[in-house]
Design a protein around this motif. Structure first.
Motif, PDB file in Angstrom:
ATOM      1  N   PRO A  59      46.519  50.825  30.451  1.00 16.45           N
ATOM      2  CA  PRO A  59      47.907  50.339  30.562  1.00 16.45           C
ATOM      3  C   PRO A  59      47.975  49.092  31.446  1.00 16.45           C
ATOM      4  N   ARG A  61      50.017  47.925  33.463  1.00 18.80           N
ATOM      5  CA  ARG A  61      50.469  48.036  34.864  1.00 18.80           C
ATOM      6  C   ARG A  61      49.291  48.271  35.807  1.00 18.80           C
ATOM      7  N   HIS A  62      48.187  48.813  35.281  1.00 14.72           N
ATOM      8  CA  HIS A  62      47.010  49.045  36.116  1.00 14.72           C
ATOM      9  C   HIS A  62      46.056  47.858  36.069  1.00 14.72           C
ATOM     10  N   ARG A  65      49.033  44.859  37.737  1.00 11.85           N
ATOM     11  CA  ARG A  65      49.454  45.407  39.016  1.00 11.85           C
ATOM     12  C   ARG A  65      50.535  44.523  39.645  1.00 11.85           C
ATOM     13  N   SER A  67      54.530  43.333  40.664  1.00 14.28           N
ATOM     14  CA  SER A  67      55.674  43.966  41.334  1.00 14.28           C
ATOM     15  C   SER A  67      56.763  44.310  40.327  1.00 14.28           C
ATOM     16  N   CYS A  69      56.076  45.467  37.259  1.00  7.16           N
ATOM     17  CA  CYS A  69      55.516  46.347  36.219  1.00  7.16           C
ATOM     18  C   CYS A  69      56.206  47.703  36.135  1.00  7.16           C
ATOM     19  N   LEU A  70      56.532  48.302  37.283  1.00 11.25           N
ATOM     20  CA  LEU A  70      56.984  49.681  37.255  1.00 11.25           C
ATOM     21  C   LEU A  70      58.457  49.826  36.873  1.00 11.25           C
ATOM     22  N   HIS A  71      59.305  48.972  37.393  1.00  7.35           N
ATOM     23  CA  HIS A  71      60.737  49.193  37.189  1.00  7.35           C
ATOM     24  C   HIS A  71      61.444  48.028  36.497  1.00  7.35           C
ATOM     25  N   THR A  93      54.849  39.343  42.279  1.00 10.79           N
ATOM     26  CA  THR A  93      53.483  39.207  42.792  1.00 10.79           C
ATOM     27  C   THR A  93      52.578  40.159  42.031  1.00 10.79           C
ATOM     28  N   ILE A  95      48.634  42.114  42.708  1.00 12.75           N
ATOM     29  CA  ILE A  95      47.550  42.305  43.683  1.00 12.75           C
ATOM     30  C   ILE A  95      46.267  42.377  42.874  1.00 12.75           C
ATOM     31  N   ARG A  97      41.962  42.332  42.223  1.00 16.11           N
ATOM     32  CA  ARG A  97      40.901  43.272  42.579  1.00 16.11           C
ATOM     33  C   ARG A  97      40.362  43.040  43.995  1.00 16.11           C
ATOM     34  N   ASN A  98      40.540  41.811  44.491  1.00 13.04           N
ATOM     35  CA  ASN A  98      40.096  41.507  45.858  1.00 13.04           C
ATOM     36  C   ASN A  98      41.172  41.815  46.891  1.00 13.04           C
ATOM     37  N   ARG A  99      42.189  42.557  46.470  1.00 12.08           N
ATOM     38  CA  ARG A  99      43.297  42.989  47.345  1.00 12.08           C
ATOM     39  C   ARG A  99      44.134  41.820  47.826  1.00 12.08           C
ATOM     40  N   LYS A 101      47.340  39.401  47.358  1.00  9.95           N
ATOM     41  CA  LYS A 101      48.650  39.349  46.692  1.00  9.95           C
ATOM     42  C   LYS A 101      48.899  37.913  46.243  1.00  9.95           C
TER      43      LYS A 101
END
Lengths: 420, 116
Positions: A59, A61-62, A65, A67, A69-71, A93, A95, A97-99, A101
């Protein structure tokens, strides 16, 4: 719907289509009707840190990732809402894979067949980092930064600052130690057309003249034989700030005057002058006219620098600014230290109002920082103020330069003010 | 001595973003790794700082989550919390794999398509 959906679009063969998407300079994801990733182009792989192969079927959203994506997904699964139209762009934004943002803009474009049946979604993701950096720089450069004040003198100063900044004329900043000359010089630079270039601060502390010469004007042959740029060369196209002009020996003052007149500098040991485009801002905590009388400042240089003169008044002459600055710094340090401090007790306010802050804004700032740091409650009391304020010492003799610049003994220390 | 494991939730999945998560699963396991308590907590608001506070208040030992910003990741690590981040999958699957000693950061647990 599987990844072969991509092949059915517009009659292009799948490899051709992926090659086209792969060459785009912004991120593109091809998603199925359930918003599972079918393909990420190389730009999006770089942005997210995921390869197309490892997230195929995951999916989005994963993967993105984001901001949104969810709502606030611009193209929710199964496509109906996506095809219904409306704004399909979102800023937010992600995030990676390197964390990290990263600010991005996502635009979701539904792809349909000739009968209007939803086939897949093309999600375009633009990296807005550069744009956001620029916005931040512009917003910082459009403000006088950390200089704040509400008294009439400061309001006038802040009002004329943008106009002064637009000129290339030398500026002389005067004011006692701790009044904010360094901040004012930086604000002048930020507000000027030179804001994107260097701001170089020079502290002409006492040092051998030859060394100072090389430090300021550079060397034709530095250590190792290579030319060594001086502070003026480093400030090329930008602003050079001389934090205390009185510390500069007369010989260097003469060279500075020639530089201002000729707009060129001759590095130590060199025979070819280098053209310079530098705005000079000089500051002094002393009375410049008095320095000229004492022979510490060349009169011709003084007149050259004095083209624009900005004076920062001492805090004791900025009466209404004291409570304003106390509240300003209290809020700043409460946020910095994450403390619930919201104000001063009446007794603390009375003590602070009775104090004349010989160290000016710098002293007030440090005092509030200390008080917020040690205050465990929501109100700063007298017990949280630094000791010298709680138990005032006998007035110390003023620093020599301050006496020289403030010859009026009746103004040297203002009597304690009464609150209210 | 048991330990607490916190899984950030989005529906039945591990929340893709730590800072946007508004629901968490808190599981207590005993010294042998058997689950002894399970709690679903709905948070008043989402936010990485508040979530870090909750994790420290509840003395959570392990956090299983999706994307987390570097700053919060290092903060939790500094507070000696084990953070298994970048996990993409169903929360139940992630927990089972963790308890089986088989969950690594960045694990993608969703079924994947094979690329042609």
């Amino acid at each position: 719907m599987d990844q072969n959906t991509v092949a059915s679009i517009s009659g292009l063969d799948r490899a051709d289509l992926l090659r086209v998407l792969g060459g785009l300079p912004f991120g593109v994801a091809v998603l199925d009707s359930e918003r599972r990733a079918l393909f990420l182009n190389p730009a999006l792989e770089d942005l997210t840190g995921f390869s197309s192969a490892e997230v195929a079927g995951v999916p989005c959203r994963h993967v993105l990732r984001g901001s949104f994506c969810l709502h606030d997904c611009p193209c929710p699964p199964r496509g109906e809402a996506c095809l219904a139209g409306g704004n399909r762009s979102r800023e937010g934004t992600l995030i990676n894979r390197n964390r990290r943002k990263i600010p991005v803009r996502l635009t979701s474009l539904p792809v349909t067949d000739r009968s209007g049946e939803f086939l897949c979604s093309l999600d375009v993701i633009e990296d807005l980092s550069a744009l956001k950096d620029m916005e931040t720089r512009l917003s910082v450069s459009a403000s006088p930064g950390q200089i704040v004040g509400r008294c009439a003198v400061m309001e006038h100063l802040l009002r004329i600052l943008p106009a002064v900044a637009q000129s290339d004329a030398p500026v002389l900043l005067t004011g006692e130690s701790g009044t904010g000359k360094d901040l004012l010089a930086e604000a002048l630079h930020r507000l000027s057309p030179r804001a994107r270039e260097s701001f170089v601060r020079v502290n002409a502390t006492p040092m051998p003249e030859a060394l100072l010469d090389a430090e300021l004007f550079g060397q034709a042959e530095g250590p190792g034989g290579a030319p060594r740029p001086g502070k003026f060369q480093l400030a090329q196209n930008g602003t050079l700030f001389l934090s205390e002009i009185a510390d500069m020996p007369l010989a260097q003052q003469g060279r500075l005057l020639r530089l201002l007149d000729e707009r060129a500098v001759l590095p130590a040991g060199g025979d070819r002058p280098m053209q310079l485009n530098v705005r000079v801002v000089a500051a002094t905590g002393r009375d410049p006219e008095d320095m000229v009388r004492q022979g510490l400042l060349r009169e011709d240089l003084f007149h050259r620098l004095n083209a624009v003169r900005l004076h920062l008044p001492p805090l004791r002459e900025r009466g209404e600014d004291v409570p304003f600055l106390l509240a300003h710094f209290l809020k700043l340090f409460a946020a910095k230290f994450r403390k619930p401090v919201t104000g001063f007790s009446d007794e603390a306010q009375q003590q602070l109002a009775a104090y004349d802050f010989p160290g000016n804004v710098r002293e007030l700032r440090n005092l509030v920082e200390y008080a917020v740091m040690v205050c465990p409650k929501d109100t700063v009391g007298t017990e949280h103020l630094p000791l010298p304020l709680r138990f005032p010492l006998a007035p110390a003799p003023k620093a020599p330069f301050a006496e020289a610049s403030q010859p009026q003994p009746d103004q040297a220390r203002k009597p304690a003010r009464k609150k209210g | 001595m048991g330990k607490q494991i916190l899984v950030t939730l989005y529906r039945d999945e591990v929340a893709p973003r730590f800072d946007l998560c508004s629901e968490v699963l808190l599981v207590t396991v005993d010294a042998t790794g058997h689950e002894v308590r399970r709690q679903d907590l709905v948070l008043a608001s989402s936010g990485a700082d508040d979530l870090c506070d909750l994790i420290l208040d509840r003395e959570v030992a392990v956090v299983i989550t999706g994307a987390v910003e570097e700053e919060h990741y290092h903060y939790l690590r500094w507070k000696r919390v084990t953070v298994i981040d970048g996990v993409a999958g169903l929360a139940g699957d992630a927990l089972t794999r963790y308890l089986g000693g088989n969950l690594d950061p960045g694990a993608i647990l969703f079924p994947r398509l094979s690329h042609a």
